[in-house]
Design a protein around this motif. Structure first.
Motif, PDB file in Angstrom:
ATOM      1  N   ARG A 124       0.809  -1.229   0.000  1.00 29.46           N
ATOM      2  CA  ARG A 124       0.000   0.000   0.000  1.00 29.46           C
ATOM      3  C   ARG A 124       0.840   1.276   0.000  1.00 29.46           C
ATOM      4  O   ARG A 124       0.299   2.372  -0.118  1.00 29.46           O
ATOM      5  N   ARG A 125       2.130   1.143   0.103  1.00 33.57           N
ATOM      6  CA  ARG A 125       3.020   2.312   0.150  1.00 33.57           C
ATOM      7  C   ARG A 125       2.920   3.092  -1.163  1.00 33.57           C
ATOM      8  O   ARG A 125       3.155   2.563  -2.241  1.00 33.57           O
ATOM      9  N   PRO A 126       2.587   4.379  -1.072  1.00 33.76           N
ATOM     10  CA  PRO A 126       2.595   5.205  -2.281  1.00 33.76           C
ATOM     11  C   PRO A 126       4.019   5.278  -2.843  1.00 33.76           C
ATOM     12  O   PRO A 126       4.996   5.260  -2.084  1.00 33.76           O
ATOM     13  N   PRO A 127       4.166   5.384  -4.145  1.00 30.12           N
ATOM     14  CA  PRO A 127       5.495   5.348  -4.767  1.00 30.12           C
ATOM     15  C   PRO A 127       6.469   6.421  -4.274  1.00 30.12           C
ATOM     16  O   PRO A 127       7.674   6.217  -4.304  1.00 30.12           O
ATOM     17  N   GLU A 128       5.950   7.547  -3.798  1.00 25.73           N
ATOM     18  CA  GLU A 128       6.833   8.633  -3.368  1.00 25.73           C
ATOM     19  C   GLU A 128       7.232   8.539  -1.893  1.00 25.73           C
ATOM     20  O   GLU A 128       8.019   9.348  -1.410  1.00 25.73           O
ATOM     21  N   VAL A 129       6.722   7.561  -1.169  1.00 21.40           N
ATOM     22  CA  VAL A 129       7.010   7.424   0.262  1.00 21.40           C
ATOM     23  C   VAL A 129       8.127   6.409   0.485  1.00 21.40           C
ATOM     24  O   VAL A 129       8.111   5.306  -0.068  1.00 21.40           O
ATOM     25  N   GLU A 130       9.103   6.789   1.299  1.00 18.58           N
ATOM     26  CA  GLU A 130      10.163   5.883   1.741  1.00 18.58           C
ATOM     27  C   GLU A 130       9.647   5.206   3.007  1.00 18.58           C
ATOM     28  O   GLU A 130       9.239   5.879   3.959  1.00 18.58           O
ATOM     29  N   LEU A 131       9.637   3.882   3.025  1.00 21.78           N
ATOM     30  CA  LEU A 131       9.135   3.113   4.166  1.00 21.78           C
ATOM     31  C   LEU A 131      10.277   2.317   4.759  1.00 21.78           C
ATOM     32  O   LEU A 131      10.977   1.596   4.034  1.00 21.78           O
ATOM     33  N   VAL A 132      10.466   2.431   6.078  1.00 18.46           N
ATOM     34  CA  VAL A 132      11.521   1.705   6.775  1.00 18.46           C
ATOM     35  C   VAL A 132      10.888   0.813   7.832  1.00 18.46           C
ATOM     36  O   VAL A 132      10.093   1.279   8.658  1.00 18.46           O
ATOM     37  N   LEU A 133      11.234  -0.468   7.798  1.00 23.16           N
ATOM     38  CA  LEU A 133      10.769  -1.447   8.777  1.00 23.16           C
ATOM     39  C   LEU A 133      11.977  -1.894   9.591  1.00 23.16           C
ATOM     40  O   LEU A 133      12.974  -2.339   9.017  1.00 23.16           O
ATOM     41  N   THR A 134      11.885  -1.786  10.922  1.00 16.48           N
ATOM     42  CA  THR A 134      13.018  -2.193  11.751  1.00 16.48           C
ATOM     43  C   THR A 134      12.626  -3.346  12.668  1.00 16.48           C
ATOM     44  O   THR A 134      11.450  -3.634  12.867  1.00 16.48           O
ATOM     45  N   GLY A 135      13.649  -3.953  13.233  1.00 14.48           N
ATOM     46  CA  GLY A 135      13.469  -4.997  14.237  1.00 14.48           C
ATOM     47  C   GLY A 135      14.049  -6.320  13.798  1.00 14.48           C
ATOM     48  O   GLY A 135      14.047  -6.660  12.613  1.00 14.48           O
ATOM     49  N   ARG A 136      14.521  -7.055  14.773  1.00  9.03           N
ATOM     50  CA  ARG A 136      15.090  -8.371  14.474  1.00  9.03           C
ATOM     51  C   ARG A 136      13.993  -9.314  13.997  1.00  9.03           C
ATOM     52  O   ARG A 136      12.817  -9.084  14.256  1.00  9.03           O
ATOM     53  N   GLY A 137      14.390 -10.350  13.295  1.00 10.88           N
ATOM     54  CA  GLY A 137      13.460 -11.396  12.889  1.00 10.88           C
ATOM     55  C   GLY A 137      12.539 -11.030  11.748  1.00 10.88           C
ATOM     56  O   GLY A 137      11.410 -11.522  11.682  1.00 10.88           O
ATOM     57  N   ALA A 138      12.977 -10.187  10.825  1.00 11.85           N
ATOM     58  CA  ALA A 138      12.129  -9.824   9.683  1.00 11.85           C
ATOM     59  C   ALA A 138      11.769 -11.089   8.900  1.00 11.85           C
ATOM     60  O   ALA A 138      12.635 -11.915   8.619  1.00 11.85           O
ATOM     61  N   PRO A 139      10.490 -11.254   8.548  1.00 16.71           N
ATOM     62  CA  PRO A 139      10.078 -12.432   7.784  1.00 16.71           C
ATOM     63  C   PRO A 139      10.779 -12.493   6.420  1.00 16.71           C
ATOM     64  O   PRO A 139      11.053 -11.450   5.800  1.00 16.71           O
ATOM     65  N   ALA A 140      11.041 -13.695   5.957  1.00 14.17           N
ATOM     66  CA  ALA A 140      11.733 -13.889   4.680  1.00 14.17           C
ATOM     67  C   ALA A 140      11.005 -13.206   3.530  1.00 14.17           C
ATOM     68  O   ALA A 140      11.639 -12.615   2.645  1.00 14.17           O
ATOM     69  N   ALA A 141       9.684 -13.251   3.514  1.00 12.40           N
ATOM     70  CA  ALA A 141       8.925 -12.625   2.432  1.00 12.40           C
ATOM     71  C   ALA A 141       9.092 -11.099   2.449  1.00 12.40           C
ATOM     72  O   ALA A 141       9.117 -10.467   1.389  1.00 12.40           O
ATOM     73  N   VAL A 142       9.234 -10.514   3.621  1.00  8.58           N
ATOM     74  CA  VAL A 142       9.467  -9.074   3.740  1.00  8.58           C
ATOM     75  C   VAL A 142      10.855  -8.744   3.181  1.00  8.58           C
ATOM     76  O   VAL A 142      11.021  -7.781   2.425  1.00  8.58           O
ATOM     77  N   LEU A 143      11.842  -9.545   3.535  1.00  4.93           N
ATOM     78  CA  LEU A 143      13.197  -9.329   3.028  1.00  4.93           C
ATOM     79  C   LEU A 143      13.228  -9.440   1.507  1.00  4.93           C
ATOM     80  O   LEU A 143      13.912  -8.666   0.832  1.00  4.93           O
ATOM     81  N   GLU A 144      12.495 -10.380   0.980  1.00  6.44           N
ATOM     82  CA  GLU A 144      12.451 -10.594  -0.472  1.00  6.44           C
ATOM     83  C   GLU A 144      11.844  -9.389  -1.191  1.00  6.44           C
ATOM     84  O   GLU A 144      12.332  -8.973  -2.236  1.00  6.44           O
ATOM     85  N   ARG A 145      10.804  -8.815  -0.644  1.00  7.23           N
ATOM     86  CA  ARG A 145      10.099  -7.695  -1.300  1.00  7.23           C
ATOM     87  C   ARG A 145      10.752  -6.340  -1.081  1.00  7.23           C
ATOM     88  O   ARG A 145      10.483  -5.408  -1.822  1.00  7.23           O
ATOM     89  N   ALA A 146      11.580  -6.214  -0.058  1.00  8.44           N
ATOM     90  CA  ALA A 146      12.213  -4.933   0.245  1.00  8.44           C
ATOM     91  C   ALA A 146      13.211  -4.548  -0.850  1.00  8.44           C
ATOM     92  O   ALA A 146      13.759  -5.411  -1.538  1.00  8.44           O
ATOM     93  N   ASP A 147      13.437  -3.253  -0.975  1.00 12.23           N
ATOM     94  CA  ASP A 147      14.411  -2.749  -1.940  1.00 12.23           C
ATOM     95  C   ASP A 147      15.816  -2.697  -1.351  1.00 12.23           C
ATOM     96  O   ASP A 147      16.803  -2.774  -2.074  1.00 12.23           O
ATOM     97  N   LEU A 148      15.907  -2.526  -0.034  1.00 20.82           N
ATOM     98  CA  LEU A 148      17.181  -2.448   0.655  1.00 20.82           C
ATOM     99  C   LEU A 148      17.037  -3.217   1.963  1.00 20.82           C
ATOM    100  O   LEU A 148      16.056  -3.025   2.684  1.00 20.82           O
TER     101      LEU A 148
END
Length: 171
Positions: A124-148
């Motif tokens: 749902r993130r609009p293209p112009e918004v930078e989204l940062v997710l923090t915390g240990r144990g990030a799910p594999a699917a989140v890591l796969e979809r992230a840009d960085l």
């Protein structure tokens, strides 16, 4: 400006600190920042500084305190759900160039949010918004979809020698 999804995860120190550094950098460039903190419900030292930047940085906490000492309750889950709604609203508002979901990966690992909640937030993130997710144990699917993805790896920590969190350094 094109926004991306960044994830700061791993068992090392510095995930929240890196995200807050990015928030300060963004504010210094004239961008507005929203920070939603999951799990946390305390007056951490960094909040004292960020309160002076209220025109640039909005920070809210969506937690009832340290989850390491009790099993999550319905109230903990409700608080996390409120945080998710607030993140969506911040992203959709057009008011914030940077949205930080601090400790959201931990909220997911503890069962306060589902992996699908994090993936939906990313989608749902609009293209112009930078989204940062923090915390240990990030799910594999989140890591796969992230840009960085940055993984903080603990090599050595004085906590292992019994040093408690120190005001202004860890808390």
């Amino acid at each position: 400006m094109q926004g991306f999804v960044q994830v700061y995860t791993g068992d090392g120190k510095g995930k929240t600190t890196a995200a807050l550094g990015l928030a300060v950098r963004a504010a210094g460039a004239g961008l507005r920042v929203y920070i939603g903190q999951f799990i946390k419900n305390a007056d951490y030292s960094e909040l004292n500084t960020l309160r002076h930047l209220t025109e640039s940085i909005v920070i809210e906490q969506y937690g009832l305190g340290c989850m390491l000492v009790h099993v999550p309750t319905g109230e903990d889950i409700d608080a996390a759900r409120l945080g998710l709604v607030a993140l969506d609203a911040a992203m959709a508002s057009g008011a914030f160039a940077l949205v930080i979901a601090d400790e959201i990966n931990v909220a997911c690992a503890l069962g306060l949010l589902a992996e699908e909640d994090l993936l939906g937030l990313m989608a749902r993130r609009p293209p112009e918004v930078e989204l940062v997710l923090t915390g240990r144990g990030a799910p594999a699917a989140v890591l796969e979809r992230a840009d960085l993805v940055t993984e903080m790896r603990s090599v050595k920590h004085y906590y292992e020698r019994g040093v408690a969190a120190r005001k202004g350094i860890e808390g």
